[in-house]
Design an enzyme around this catalytic site. Structure first.
Site, mmCIF file in Angstrom:
data_model
loop_
_atom_site.group_PDB
_atom_site.id
_atom_site.type_symbol
_atom_site.label_atom_id
_atom_site.label_comp_id
_atom_site.label_asym_id
_atom_site.label_seq_id
_atom_site.Cartn_x
_atom_site.Cartn_y
_atom_site.Cartn_z
ATOM 1 N N SER A 184 0.799 -1.230 0.000
ATOM 2 C CA SER A 184 0.000 0.000 0.000
ATOM 3 C C SER A 184 0.830 1.277 0.000
ATOM 4 C CB SER A 184 -0.907 0.006 1.227
ATOM 5 O OG SER A 184 -1.715 -1.141 1.211
ATOM 6 N N ASP B 178 -10.768 -6.414 -0.132
ATOM 7 C CA ASP B 178 -10.125 -5.350 0.642
ATOM 8 C C ASP B 178 -9.542 -5.986 1.882
ATOM 9 O OD1 ASP B 178 -10.470 -2.065 0.694
ATOM 10 O OD2 ASP B 178 -9.974 -2.979 2.653
ATOM 11 N N HIS C 207 -14.699 -0.179 3.708
ATOM 12 C CA HIS C 207 -14.522 1.131 4.337
ATOM 13 C C HIS C 207 -15.698 2.057 4.114
ATOM 14 C CE1 HIS C 207 -10.401 -0.464 3.939
ATOM 15 N NE2 HIS C 207 -10.194 0.197 5.090
ATOM 16 N N CYS D 75 -7.591 1.983 1.888
ATOM 17 C CA CYS D 75 -8.690 1.258 1.271
ATOM 18 C C CYS D 75 -8.239 0.649 -0.051
ATOM 19 C CB CYS D 75 -9.858 2.212 1.025
ATOM 20 S SG CYS D 75 -11.171 1.460 0.043
#
Lengths: 669, 378
Positions: free
Chosen positions: A328, A367, A373, A386
């Site tokens: 991420s 996710d 989210h 997210c």
């Protein structure tokens, strides 16, 4: 008649006979004298040059004098690599009457092992009788003192000093500083042998290797008159060696040490960069190793084997050579790309319900948070990391566009830092996949690239550098390790390294920067941020992003369960950050292999590094001030590095290595 | 016309007649001065070649003094009286040579020395004088020109000591002794046909001689032809000595400054190879000066031979002079690389005692021949 001929001596005739023979003799003598004269004239006049040269060759030997290797300092002037005298016991065989008796009594004073003795006898065979042969290397101070007291009992035995590389911080910064070792066959293939006359050490890894040409200095020469046995009689001519340059790294050894201590027990890397300059402040790789293990000249073979064969690969420089899926941590860069493209949903909100399927397929792209989210914009998507938001974004951008944006941030190619074996990372593209896999690009691969998974790889250095680019709002600087170079020749002339601008990236709108940086601030400082725990009570505003990279692909319907998976398949924990967010002084990337969650494991390390750096008074850039901060002894080294040579020469012999027969030899006091 | 007025010509008579040397010393001043010049030059060179070893130079000087006394003594013995002594000297020399073969000291693989108390003597050096004396004695007992049969007997007189010296083994000295005897026969008017014949036999005997030689002797001859063949072994001496000579150049490197000798590159530099030291330190000019002195001594020797009244004196003086020349030529020839390396010292200069004393004795005999001439009434 007949008898008469014997008795009567005809004086006249005799006289004539002898006289004529005397004249013949005179002619012969004169002729042969001429032969001699011509021969000598031939040798001494016509072939004079030839023989004069041969005689000179006989008499004069050119011996290299090795230069003193440059000293490596950290940016504050702490010595990271230096040359220290070590002492060995040497014997000149021709001076010793009874070798066995001498060694026997010497053994009562100095510890001489059977191996030492064996090596000594071997060396003695190949050396000249007048040459000094080492008997015992690396004398202890106590042994040396004991020998000095008794040295009058041992004619022909001397203590000889030479300089060995020493690393005061041991294992701190080991991968960056590097070490020197014996020149081996592989080195010989790439170096100019002439530049290494009389030396047997060369930088093997790290700065020691990549700045070898500056550190080495220039070898000097001595024309020595020698007799037929090779005994040196006098120095006829000398060209002094030029000592190597002193390098001041941009690394701060205290920050480095702090980073390494925080990594202790993990495998991983920390890279900290000063965004405004590109100077690397810390570059840690764990596990680490002790540099002094290599510098001694007699590497313990077992210790080396243990290091090189350890499954944890302590010799591997993870900070620049380790290539990890960024996870991420790519999200801020892609978020910026989305804003730049003006993509519909990047501006508005998206609904995250915990998974995404591509139209016409059934596969669910999940996710990390099972429940999703909810409604998220780019800010929330970065704060909370997210995945669905970025699946959608990636899908809208397409792989070609993502490749373009990520490449601009320096992913997928080496940063160009001058340190060996840098990994280039990987930003996948259609073209790349066709070339390497012979396959077309699948849309699903675009999605997982959007969360830094799949094919994409980045080095910790690339992550730190790209984060610094965000901190600089688009100004790309090449990461550098050298802060300044202090010439050993021009008595302390300092050359300061300038920031190196890389090819500029596209111009993003200031608003876009604000939005992304604001989102990154939320990661640690917003209640919902993925690294909120690390940010609680943190005195500076940090812009950051967590990353948790999958190593092990779990099946479509499986749950990731740490307990059931081998530790080596656990997720990598990543974290990138810069601080303070509004006036960046440091940008950090942390990768902890198989560490688990980025926010829980990597973020505290990064926070610790940032705290260490920001909590102390900022370093003053001017060299004069820097010198004041240093101990007195070191100041002299910097102002006039030649003095290192001269002062040490008066007390010890400066001699870089055992192999050299040249070098300055002064009897030890 | 001008030059004649400023030229002061010698006032007739010998320059030396005015020196404080009484005629009764029976010394020939031109010969003596040449010899003394050579010896003192040699002492200077020895000082350099020995690495400034005063003791060594002093020892050589003492030998010179001993030689000088031998010279003085022999110069006083009238040639006629010497006659009676010659067979005794010859036989004595033979006995010493026999002695060497059995009880001689071994040095470098050869028996050459006989030790008498603290003094070591080399009987082969003595033979260099004894053989020409004996052959001259024998030849003069018959008629001159010498006849073939007597040449054969004389040949035997030469061959016995030569063979014994060869057995030591000492090829160089044995050859020189043979040559010294041959010179006597040459001056005694041995027929040219016989000389040519013997020369031809000698040439024919070369292969035989070759087969009888020791390996190291053969090697020396091969080395002369191609010294680079074995630059660190057999060729080493000759390579280093030619380097020393050549690098001396025209003016030399200066006394005590010869690097080849000072740094030990030159082997045997105080003995057989001392000429290389001279060449290196004094250059071509110094060497030519040395040769001039040598050839003035040789010239004076031939002069004495020419002016001797008795056939005995003429032959002996001629043969001794020619032998002396032979030493000089062979030594310089070998050091400069045109003759094979044989152990011949440079006469009067190389370090070594027996050689010095026998040479001086030889000169003493020549002086005796010259100074005992009966003055003819004018």
């Amino acid at each position: 008649m007949i008898g008469n001929r014997y008795v009567v001596q005809d004086a006249q005739r005799e006289s004539k006979t002898v006289s004529s023979r005397l004249i013949v003799a005179l002619v012969i003598v004169a002729a042969l004298a001429l032969v001699l004269g011509l021969r000598l004239a031939h040798l001494q006049v016509f072939k004079y040059r030839h023989f004069a040269m041969l005689s000179e060759d006989n008499r004069v030997r050119i011996e290299p004098v090795s230069p003193t290797r440059g000293i490596i300092f950290d940016r504050q002037g702490e010595i990271l690599a230096q040359n220290l005298p070590v002492f060995s016991l040497e014997v000149i065989p021709e001076v010793v009457d009874d070798m066995d008796a001498m060694i026997a009594s010497l053994r009562r004073i100095v510890d001489i092992s059977d191996e030492d003795l064996h090596a000594f006898r071997l060396a003695m065979k190949s050396a000249r009788r007048s040459e000094s042969v080492p008997l015992r290397l690396r004398l202890e101070d106590r042994e040396r003192a004991r020998f000095e007291v008794n040295r009058h009992l041992f004619p022909g035995v001397n203590v000889r000093a030479w300089l060995a590389r020493h690393y005061p911080f041991g294992s701190v910064g080991a991968h960056v500083i590097g070490y020197v070792g014996r020149i081996d066959d592989r080195d010989l293939r790439r170096i100019d042998v002439n530049a290494y006359r009389g030396q047997s050490r060369i930088g093997k890894i790290g700065i020691e290797r990549s700045y070898e040409d500056l550190l080495r200095g220039r070898v000097g020469y001595e024309h020595v008159e020698t007799d037929v046995r090779g005994r040196k009689l006098q120095v006829l001519e000398r060209r002094d060696p030029v000592p190597g340059q002193n390098l001041f790294l941009s690394i701060d050894i205290r920050l480095q040490k702090a980073a390494e201590e925080m990594l202790e027990g993990h495998k991983g890397a920390v890279v900290a960069i000063e965004p405004a300059t590109g100077f690397v402040l810390a570059m840690a790789s764990a596990p680490r190793f002790d540099l002094n293990l290599f510098s001694s000249g007699t590497v313990d073979a077992d210790a080396y084997l243990a290091l090189s064969q350890s499954p944890d690969r302590p010799l591997f420089h993870r900070a620049i050579s380790g290539q990890y899926p960024p996870g991420s941590t790519v999200k801020p860069f892609l978020g910026l790309a989305g804003l730049d493209r003006g993509l519909e949903h990047a501006r508005s909100k998206a609904w995250c319900r915990g998974w995404l399927t591509l139209p016409g397929t059934t596969r669910r792209y999940r996710d990390w948070r099972a429940g999703g989210h909810g409604i998220v914009g780019v800010e929330e998507a970065i704060e909370q990391s997210c995945d669905v938001y970025f699946y959608v974004l990636a899908h809208s951008l397409g792989i070609d566009s993502m490749h373009e944006y990520l490449t601009e941030f320096g992913f997928g190619e080496p940063t160009g830092i001058r340190l060996g074996s840098e990994g280039s990372g990987l930003v996948p593209s259609r073209e790349w996949k066709r070339r390497t896999h012979g396959q077309g690009w699948y849309p699903g691969e675009t999605l997982i690239t959007g969360i830094g998974q799949g094919f994409m790889l980045a080095t910790p250095l690339q992550l730190a550098s790209a984060t610094a680019t965000v901190a600089n709002r688009g100004e790309r600087l090449r990461p550098q390790l050298i802060h300044r170079i202090i010439s050993a020749q021009k008595s302390g002339h300092a050359e300061f390294m300038q920031a190196q601008r890389l090819s500029p990236m596209r111009a993003y709108k200031e608003d876009d920067w604000d939005e992304i940086i604001e989102a990154m601030v939320g990661v640690m400082h917003d209640r919902r941020g993925t690294a909120y725990e690390a940010g609680v009570g943190f005195p500076w505003k940090v812009a950051s992003k967590t990353g948790t990279a999958q190593v092990y692909s779990i099946g479509q319907d499986e749950e990731y369960d740490e307990g059931s998976i081998d530790k080596r398949l656990h997720d990598h924990a990543l974290f990138v950050a810069f601080a303070p967010a509004d006036d960046p002084k440091i940008s950090v990337a942390v990768v902890i292999e198989n560490g688990g969650s980025g926010g829980a494991v990597a973020a505290p390390v990064a926070a610790g590094v940032i705290r260490e750096w920001l909590s102390r008074p900022p370093p003053k850039p001017s060299p004069q001030v820097t010198e004041e901060a240093m101990p007195l002894a070191r100041v002299s080294t910097i102002r006039d590095p030649n003095r290192i040579e001269s002062s040490s020469a008066s007390s010890v012999l400066v001699d870089d290595d055992r192999l050299i027969s040249g070098g300055v030899r002064i009897p030890t006091p | 016309m001008m030059w004649r007025s400023i030229t002061i010509t010698g006032r007739g008579g010998s320059l030396f007649s005015r020196l404080p040397f009484p005629r009764e010393l029976r010394l020939d001043m031109p010969l003596l001065s040449g010899v003394v010049l050579l010896v003192f030059f040699g002492l200077g060179v020895l000082y350099s070649s020995s690495g400034q070893d005063e003791a060594l130079v002093l020892r050589q000087f003492i030998r010179f003094i001993v030689g000088l006394m031998a010279m003085l003594v022999l110069a006083h013995i009238r040639p006629e009286r010497l006659h009676y002594l010659i067979p005794v000297i010859y036989v004595g020399c033979l006995l010493l040579l026999v002695g060497v073969l059995f009880i001689g000291d071994v040095a470098q693989g050869a028996r050459r020395w006989l030790r008498v108390g603290p003094v070591g003597i080399q009987p082969s050096e003595l033979a260099k004088l004894a053989v020409p004396l004996m052959v001259t004695y024998f030849v003069c007992a018959g008629s001159v020109p010498v006849r073939a049969t007597r040449v054969a007997i004389a040949g035997l007189l030469i061959a016995v000591p030569v063979a014994m010296i060869m057995a030591q083994p000492d090829l160089g000295t044995s050859m020189l002794v043979a040559v010294a005897g041959a010179f006597v026969l040459f001056f005694a008017g041995m027929s040219r046909v016989l000389i040519a014949l013997l020369g031809a036999i000698a040439l024919a005997a070369m292969p035989l001689l070759w087969s009888m030689m020791h390996d190291y002797q053969r090697q020396r001859i091969l080395t002369l032809l191609n010294p680079q063949d074995d630059p660190l072994g057999a060729g080493y001496h000759i390579i280093q000595s030619t380097i020393a000579i050549g690098s001396g150049g025209l003016y030399g490197k200066g006394w005590l400054n010869g690097t080849q000798s000072r740094l030990d590159f030159l082997p045997e530099r105080s003995t057989d190879f001392i000429f290389a030291v001279i060449s290196e330190e004094f250059g071509l000019l110094g060497v030519l000066l040395l040769l001039v002195i040598y050839f003035s001594v040789i010239g004076r020797g031939l002069f004495i031979a020419y002016h001797a009244q008795e056939t005995f004196g003429r032959i002996l003086a001629g043969a001794l002079t020619l032998t002396f020349f032979c030493y000089v030529f062979v030594n310089i020839g070998m050091v400069s690389g045109i003759l094979p390396v044989v152990g011949i010292p440079l006469p009067l200069i190389s370090y070594g005692g027996t050689s010095m004393v026998t040479l001086m004795a030889g000169f003493g005999i020549m002086m005796s021949i010259h100074t005992h001439r009966r003055l003819l009434s004018a």
